[in-house]
Design a protein around this motif. Sequence first.
Motif, PDB file in Angstrom:
ATOM      1  N   TYR A  13       1.152  -2.351   0.767  1.00 53.07           N
ATOM      2  CA  TYR A  13       1.101  -0.999   1.331  1.00 53.07           C
ATOM      3  C   TYR A  13       1.519   0.006   0.268  1.00 53.07           C
ATOM      4  CZ  TYR A  13       2.476   3.021   4.175  1.00 53.07           C
ATOM      5  OH  TYR A  13       2.602   4.276   4.687  1.00 53.07           O
ATOM      6  N   ALA A  14       2.534  -0.348  -0.543  1.00 49.47           N
ATOM      7  CA  ALA A  14       3.060   0.595  -1.531  1.00 49.47           C
ATOM      8  C   ALA A  14       2.155   0.711  -2.753  1.00 49.47           C
ATOM      9  CB  ALA A  14       4.464   0.157  -1.963  1.00 49.47           C
ATOM     10  N   ASP A  15       1.387  -0.323  -3.021  1.00 51.02           N
ATOM     11  CA  ASP A  15       0.579  -0.336  -4.238  1.00 51.02           C
ATOM     12  C   ASP A  15      -0.773   0.323  -3.988  1.00 51.02           C
ATOM     13  OD1 ASP A  15      -0.773  -0.807  -6.524  1.00 51.02           O
ATOM     14  OD2 ASP A  15      -0.459  -3.000  -6.539  1.00 51.02           O
ATOM     15  N   PRO A  16      -1.042   1.441  -4.668  1.00 50.94           N
ATOM     16  CA  PRO A  16      -2.312   2.138  -4.416  1.00 50.94           C
ATOM     17  C   PRO A  16      -3.525   1.307  -4.842  1.00 50.94           C
ATOM     18  CG  PRO A  16      -1.095   3.185  -6.218  1.00 50.94           C
ATOM     19  CD  PRO A  16      -0.196   2.143  -5.637  1.00 50.94           C
ATOM     20  N   ARG A  17      -3.344   0.299  -5.746  1.00 52.47           N
ATOM     21  CA  ARG A  17      -4.493  -0.476  -6.216  1.00 52.47           C
ATOM     22  C   ARG A  17      -4.819  -1.628  -5.275  1.00 52.47           C
ATOM     23  NH1 ARG A  17      -1.679   1.137 -10.550  1.00 52.47           N
ATOM     24  NH2 ARG A  17      -0.296  -0.647 -10.307  1.00 52.47           N
ATOM     25  N   ALA A  18      -3.817  -2.092  -4.525  1.00 47.49           N
ATOM     26  CA  ALA A  18      -4.062  -3.211  -3.620  1.00 47.49           C
ATOM     27  C   ALA A  18      -4.853  -2.735  -2.405  1.00 47.49           C
ATOM     28  CB  ALA A  18      -2.741  -3.809  -3.169  1.00 47.49           C
ATOM     29  N   SER A  19      -5.685  -3.604  -1.887  1.00 49.18           N
ATOM     30  CA  SER A  19      -6.458  -3.199  -0.713  1.00 49.18           C
ATOM     31  C   SER A  19      -5.749  -3.716   0.541  1.00 49.18           C
ATOM     32  CB  SER A  19      -7.872  -3.767  -0.793  1.00 49.18           C
ATOM     33  OG  SER A  19      -7.819  -5.158  -0.657  1.00 49.18           O
ATOM     34  N   LEU A  20      -5.696  -2.886   1.556  1.00 49.81           N
ATOM     35  CA  LEU A  20      -5.036  -3.248   2.811  1.00 49.81           C
ATOM     36  C   LEU A  20      -5.918  -2.710   3.927  1.00 49.81           C
ATOM     37  CD1 LEU A  20      -2.359  -4.595   3.650  1.00 49.81           C
ATOM     38  CD2 LEU A  20      -1.391  -2.324   3.870  1.00 49.81           C
ATOM     39  N   ASP A  21      -6.261  -3.535   4.896  1.00 47.74           N
ATOM     40  CA  ASP A  21      -7.162  -3.038   5.942  1.00 47.74           C
ATOM     41  C   ASP A  21      -6.468  -1.969   6.784  1.00 47.74           C
ATOM     42  OD1 ASP A  21      -6.468  -4.412   8.834  1.00 47.74           O
ATOM     43  OD2 ASP A  21      -5.748  -5.548   7.080  1.00 47.74           O
ATOM     44  N   GLU A  22      -7.277  -1.137   7.379  1.00 42.18           N
ATOM     45  CA  GLU A  22      -6.761   0.073   8.022  1.00 42.18           C
ATOM     46  C   GLU A  22      -5.794  -0.232   9.161  1.00 42.18           C
ATOM     47  OE1 GLU A  22      -9.296   3.741   9.537  1.00 42.18           O
ATOM     48  OE2 GLU A  22      -9.870   3.025   7.549  1.00 42.18           O
ATOM     49  N   VAL A  23      -6.112  -1.259   9.936  1.00 47.19           N
ATOM     50  CA  VAL A  23      -5.270  -1.577  11.087  1.00 47.19           C
ATOM     51  C   VAL A  23      -3.869  -1.968  10.629  1.00 47.19           C
ATOM     52  CG1 VAL A  23      -4.965  -3.105  13.056  1.00 47.19           C
ATOM     53  CG2 VAL A  23      -7.251  -2.300  12.442  1.00 47.19           C
ATOM     54  N   THR A  24      -3.794  -2.836   9.605  1.00 45.72           N
ATOM     55  CA  THR A  24      -2.492  -3.242   9.080  1.00 45.72           C
ATOM     56  C   THR A  24      -1.755  -2.027   8.525  1.00 45.72           C
ATOM     57  OG1 THR A  24      -3.657  -5.231   8.389  1.00 45.72           O
ATOM     58  CG2 THR A  24      -1.378  -4.997   7.669  1.00 45.72           C
ATOM     59  N   MET A  25      -2.488  -1.213   7.784  1.00 46.62           N
ATOM     60  CA  MET A  25      -1.914   0.005   7.211  1.00 46.62           C
ATOM     61  C   MET A  25      -1.237   0.847   8.290  1.00 46.62           C
ATOM     62  SD  MET A  25      -2.537   1.820   4.151  1.00 46.62           S
ATOM     63  CE  MET A  25      -3.957   2.716   3.654  1.00 46.62           C
TER      64      MET A  25
END
Lengths: 266, 267
Positions: A13-25
Amino acid sequence: MTTHPSAAVIARYADPRASLDEVTMWSVEVHLEGCAHCRAVLVGRVPDDTRVLLDRVAAGVDRAVAAGPVPAPRRRWSPVRNRWFVWRLLPWLTMTVAVLGCAVLLEAAAPHLPSLVTLLAPIAPLPGVAFAWSRRHDPAWELVAGTPAAGLAMLLRRTAAVLAVVVPVLALGSTRTGASLAMTLLPCLAFTAAAITLGAFVGVRVAAIGLGVAWALAVVLPAVLTARLPAVLEPGGAVAWALLTLALAGLAGLRAADFRRLTSHH
Amino acid sequence: MMRTVSAAETAATTHPWAVHAEGLRVRAGRHVAVDGLDLALGTGVHGLLGPNGAGKTTLMRAVATVVKPAGGRLTLLGEQVGDRADLRRVRRGLGYLPQQFGFYPRFTVREFVEYMAWLKEMPKATIPGAVQRAVDRVGLTAKADARMKTLSGGMLRRAGIAQAIVNDPAVLLLDEPTVGLDPEQRLEFRELLRDVGVDSCVLVSTHLVEDVVAACTDVVLMNDGRLVYQGVPDDLAAQGGAGDAGDSPAERGYSALLRRHRAEAGR
Ligand SMILES: [Zn+2]
């Protein structure tokens, strides 16, 4: 707030380069708002450049707060202080108390007359009650009449304020002059209830004036002229007055809807 | 400004119209001022036009629930406001500025709006913030702590508008709100109307056709206690011809509609 997201998820969540799906976000974000522990974990995972930026923003906000105006003291909102009605009622109550005081004095001076305090007790609350629910005395009557607070409950609160002054004065007057306490207070309450009940039909002010005039002409005047206490105020009538008060109060309750409209303000 | 959205606000609306009158009759004294009016208003700004004595103020009072309808049906926010209705819930969703509104001269603007917010049974904790917001929205921030008796006519009217909007009403009723406002304040007021009208039903009575054209999404024209016309401002303008009285297309449309209605009524 039940389960904390894993440290790995927070790191992503903190890393702008990592991808995280919207629901988890979303769920992480909502959780962070309410969980200090995870916010602390988050701080440890934030990249250095972001932390520098945040520090700079925090310092800037602190500076602006220090330089800005002092926050205004929190005002405590108090309906009592702003209750216009209490202040406007004072002159009327003062007048009522003065009249009752004169009645006590007169009674002491002319003991052959029937008890003036008892005679005046039924109409003593009427000026205050008339004042309490009249468009003439409330400049904002139309605004007030359209609010949810307007209605029988508000009228009863105002009436209670009137009675809170009138009843003790009557009680004091009747003990001073030796009149019957019950026959002083019960007719007072009955007439108050009558003014409210009739008020549902013709307006409270009109009802109070009508009742006052009727009582003065039909009872007070003959009593003073004949120097005899009328039969309706003989001590034996207490039960009848009490029942009348209850009946009128019940009727007023049935007509509660009428007090939500302007017509009751006549 | 952040505020918490209550469950009531997000609940699905079950009523198609915020204001719905069917055959509504309302007395003003002995005279029947609203006589068989059919009207349905939804979200938006509705300008109520009509000559003096058309029944605009009486209609406003009936919708504000301060006078009881003499006949017909009046439904506000899905609740019928008939004879024995408990008006409390509906009234919490209303904002009302009467044509002539009295005030307590010794109150400050803030105290006045606070008192009205309290009478509207707003949660106590939300009152100071809501009052500040309402006062800001009508442009009285600098006068918030001035006594009402020291205000000019235009400022008083704005204080009146502030108390009407303090509870974020779902139905906002403004009777001749632009009287006493100078041209610049009128422009600001129109802006406020458009803003409020995005998610509420606003009914503004006015005698100024230009106000309606500039700020309203919908025009309601009344005459003799009845609905004469309801449509969009552009359509109102299209109703008039070169021969009708008025300085603008909308004014000419207004006169044309009234003339036609009177001719029909006269027959
Ligand atoms: Zn956590």
